[in-house]
Design a protein around this motif. Structure first.
Motif, PDB file in Angstrom:
ATOM      1  N   ASP A  61      -0.381 -45.025 -51.562  1.00 25.57           N
ATOM      2  CA  ASP A  61      -0.733 -45.952 -50.535  1.00 25.57           C
ATOM      3  C   ASP A  61      -0.627 -46.787 -49.696  1.00 25.57           C
ATOM      4  O   ASP A  61      -0.134 -47.458 -49.462  1.00 25.57           O
ATOM      5  CB  ASP A  61      -2.130 -47.075 -51.675  1.00 25.57           C
ATOM      6  N   SER A  62      -0.481 -45.839 -48.548  1.00 26.75           N
ATOM      7  CA  SER A  62       0.168 -46.460 -47.730  1.00 26.75           C
ATOM      8  C   SER A  62      -0.844 -47.558 -46.640  1.00 26.75           C
ATOM      9  O   SER A  62       0.111 -48.683 -45.787  1.00 26.75           O
ATOM     10  CB  SER A  62       0.925 -45.450 -46.487  1.00 26.75           C
ATOM     11  N   THR A  63      -2.163 -47.295 -47.151  1.00 20.05           N
ATOM     12  CA  THR A  63      -2.471 -48.068 -46.125  1.00 20.05           C
ATOM     13  C   THR A  63      -2.950 -49.699 -46.934  1.00 20.05           C
ATOM     14  O   THR A  63      -2.947 -50.833 -46.300  1.00 20.05           O
ATOM     15  CB  THR A  63      -4.295 -48.089 -46.886  1.00 20.05           C
ATOM     16  N   ILE A  64      -2.097 -49.918 -48.416  1.00 18.73           N
ATOM     17  CA  ILE A  64      -2.070 -51.328 -48.969  1.00 18.73           C
ATOM     18  C   ILE A  64      -1.029 -52.095 -48.208  1.00 18.73           C
ATOM     19  O   ILE A  64      -0.771 -53.462 -48.100  1.00 18.73           O
ATOM     20  CB  ILE A  64      -1.360 -50.852 -49.949  1.00 18.73           C
ATOM     21  N   ARG A  65      -0.327 -51.678 -46.933  1.00 19.07           N
ATOM     22  CA  ARG A  65       1.110 -52.275 -46.148  1.00 19.07           C
ATOM     23  C   ARG A  65       0.053 -53.731 -45.727  1.00 19.07           C
ATOM     24  O   ARG A  65       0.307 -54.357 -45.381  1.00 19.07           O
ATOM     25  CB  ARG A  65       2.035 -50.814 -45.623  1.00 19.07           C
ATOM     26  N   ALA A  66      -0.819 -52.737 -45.255  1.00 17.99           N
ATOM     27  CA  ALA A  66      -1.177 -53.704 -43.773  1.00 17.99           C
ATOM     28  C   ALA A  66      -2.020 -55.232 -44.835  1.00 17.99           C
ATOM     29  O   ALA A  66      -2.182 -56.092 -44.223  1.00 17.99           O
ATOM     30  CB  ALA A  66      -3.005 -53.516 -43.628  1.00 17.99           C
ATOM     31  N   GLY A  67      -2.653 -54.826 -45.998  1.00 17.64           N
ATOM     32  CA  GLY A  67      -3.225 -55.545 -47.152  1.00 17.64           C
ATOM     33  C   GLY A  67      -2.009 -56.593 -47.805  1.00 17.64           C
ATOM     34  O   GLY A  67      -2.528 -57.505 -47.575  1.00 17.64           O
ATOM     35  N   LEU A  68      -1.187 -56.631 -47.526  1.00 13.59           N
ATOM     36  CA  LEU A  68       0.212 -57.048 -48.028  1.00 13.59           C
ATOM     37  C   LEU A  68      -0.132 -58.417 -46.987  1.00 13.59           C
ATOM     38  O   LEU A  68       0.027 -59.166 -47.206  1.00 13.59           O
ATOM     39  CB  LEU A  68       0.675 -56.702 -48.764  1.00 13.59           C
ATOM     40  N   LEU A  69      -0.048 -57.371 -46.038  1.00 12.29           N
ATOM     41  CA  LEU A  69       0.826 -58.429 -44.970  1.00 12.29           C
ATOM     42  C   LEU A  69      -1.110 -59.898 -44.410  1.00 12.29           C
ATOM     43  O   LEU A  69      -0.630 -60.650 -44.415  1.00 12.29           O
ATOM     44  CB  LEU A  69       0.758 -57.959 -43.420  1.00 12.29           C
ATOM     45  N   ARG A  70      -1.712 -58.590 -44.751  1.00 12.39           N
ATOM     46  CA  ARG A  70      -3.217 -59.509 -44.822  1.00 12.39           C
ATOM     47  C   ARG A  70      -3.381 -61.330 -45.708  1.00 12.39           C
ATOM     48  O   ARG A  70      -4.037 -62.463 -45.921  1.00 12.39           O
ATOM     49  CB  ARG A  70      -4.167 -59.414 -44.659  1.00 12.39           C
ATOM     50  N   LEU A  71      -2.567 -60.213 -46.470  1.00 13.65           N
ATOM     51  CA  LEU A  71      -2.451 -61.062 -47.870  1.00 13.65           C
ATOM     52  C   LEU A  71      -2.383 -62.674 -48.140  1.00 13.65           C
ATOM     53  O   LEU A  71      -2.503 -63.933 -48.109  1.00 13.65           O
ATOM     54  CB  LEU A  71      -2.116 -60.435 -49.018  1.00 13.65           C
ATOM     55  N   HIS A  72      -0.700 -62.376 -47.450  1.00 16.93           N
ATOM     56  CA  HIS A  72       0.366 -63.402 -46.859  1.00 16.93           C
ATOM     57  C   HIS A  72      -0.138 -64.664 -46.018  1.00 16.93           C
ATOM     58  O   HIS A  72      -0.633 -65.456 -46.208  1.00 16.93           O
ATOM     59  CB  HIS A  72       1.253 -63.095 -46.856  1.00 16.93           C
ATOM     60  N   PHE A  73      -1.039 -64.377 -44.482  1.00 18.88           N
ATOM     61  CA  PHE A  73      -1.571 -64.606 -43.782  1.00 18.88           C
ATOM     62  C   PHE A  73      -2.687 -65.425 -44.584  1.00 18.88           C
ATOM     63  O   PHE A  73      -2.716 -66.854 -44.280  1.00 18.88           O
ATOM     64  CB  PHE A  73      -1.770 -64.047 -43.016  1.00 18.88           C
TER      65      PHE A  73
END
Length: 333
Positions: A61-73
């Motif tokens: 799931d390549s889309t989860i990369r953006a999710g992890l960045l937003r999660l940290h923010f």
């Protein structure tokens, strides 16, 4: 912004000079209780373990990369980078239940990483550090910069939805509003425009920007700042009652960490009100203009690394503060 003006050229030159010194500024920043390779003795190889696991997850799931960045923010802006966003509650009062966090993704990825790390180093590595490492690797696996992260955070044990509602910058915020939210975390206007570049990855749900499309001034009108062709596409995707559909935050390149976001913003295709806000400040607008040159990619990468490390220092718990959770989602008694 007119690049032909003398003042604009001067501003851009000043920004370029500042960008060239970014890494030096990071090294000279106020002393942080965090440090690189914090776990070199207590859990050696933890970053390599996390990266190995994430590589497999991203392959599915390549889309989860953006999710992890937003999660940290979203975690760092509420009570600091303490993984309080990860905590579950039984009555809907934890941070993750606040409206701004209802579309945040990646919780299960951090919990899976925690399970792997606990098997190697029980009760040593914090969830907050795993979130920080995962955000960096999400950028790296999206063809972005691979920068060293600081570790040594401990986990918080308080999570309140009211804090998230109060502290997270609004998606439709103007420059004045956004600057105040960032300043409250000791982050500058430069950090604001640089960290906004994370929107080169990911999507936004229709309600995040529907006001700009359907009711900008309350009279059923659209934001005139939106490019006409782009507005037509948004209308086609997001009707007034559509809450489920999503639109890429970067209209140029949707899944690669590059300068596409700034190209979108300068071309009046910034999706959120907070994206378009960058065009309405002289300094931030000059940075957007600078980032519309392919030769500026390395500058952006350097700046982004600096601002991410700086954000990762916000409100951290270290030493005897906080806890180390066995599970990232469960409060420690």
């Amino acid at each position: 912004m007119a690049s032909s003006s003398s003042s604009s050229r001067t501003t851009i030159l000043l920004l370029m000079a500042a960008a060239a010194a970014s890494l030096l500024c990071l090294a000279q920043a106020e002393e942080s209780p965090l440090k690189q390779d914090f776990y070199s003795e207590t859990c050696p190889g933890v970053e390599e373990l996390v990266r190995k696991e994430l590589k497999k997850i991203f392959a599915d799931d390549s889309t989860i990369r953006a999710g992890l960045l937003r999660l940290h923010f979203h975690d760092c802006f509420v009570r600091g980078c303490d993984a309080s966003l990860m905590l579950d509650s039984h009555n809907g009062t934890a941070e993750k239940h606040a409206d701004p966090n209802l579309t945040v993704r990646g919780y299960e990825v951090i919990e899976a990483l925690k399970l792997k790390v606990e098997a190697e180093c029980p009760l040593v590595v914090s969830c907050a550090d795993l979130m920080t490492i995962a955000a960096r690797d999400a950028v790296k696996f999206s063809d972005g910069p691979d920068y060293p992260v600081e570790t040594g955070r401990r986990d918080g044990n308080i999570s309140m939805a009211a804090d998230a509602k109060r502290d997270l910058p609004p998606a439709d915020g103007n420059v004045t509003v956004l600057t105040k939210y960032f300043a409250a975390k000791n982050l500058t206007m430069k950090d604001l425009v640089v960290l906004s570049g994370a929107h080169t990855l990911g999507v936004a749900h229709c309600p995040s920007f529907s006001g700009r499309v359907h009711n900008h001034t309350g009279a059923g009108d659209a934001d005139p700042a939106l490019d006409a062709g782009y507005l037509a596409k948004l209308n086609a995707t997001c009707g007034p009652a559509n809450v489920a559909s999503v639109v890429p935050l970067d209209a140029a390149t949707t899944d690669k960490f590059d300068l596409g976001y700034y190209q979108s913003v300068r071309g009046r295709k910034g999706l959120l009100g907070s994206d378009d806000a960058l065009n309405h400040d002289s300094l931030m607008g000059a940075y957007v203009e600078l980032m519309n040159n392919a030769s500026s990619l390395d500058t952006f990468f350097q700046d982004f690394a600096v601002s991410m490390v700086k954000m990762g220092r916000v409100g951290v718990l270290t030493g005897e503060e906080g806890v180390i959770r066995e599970s990232c989602t469960i409060f420690v008694d």
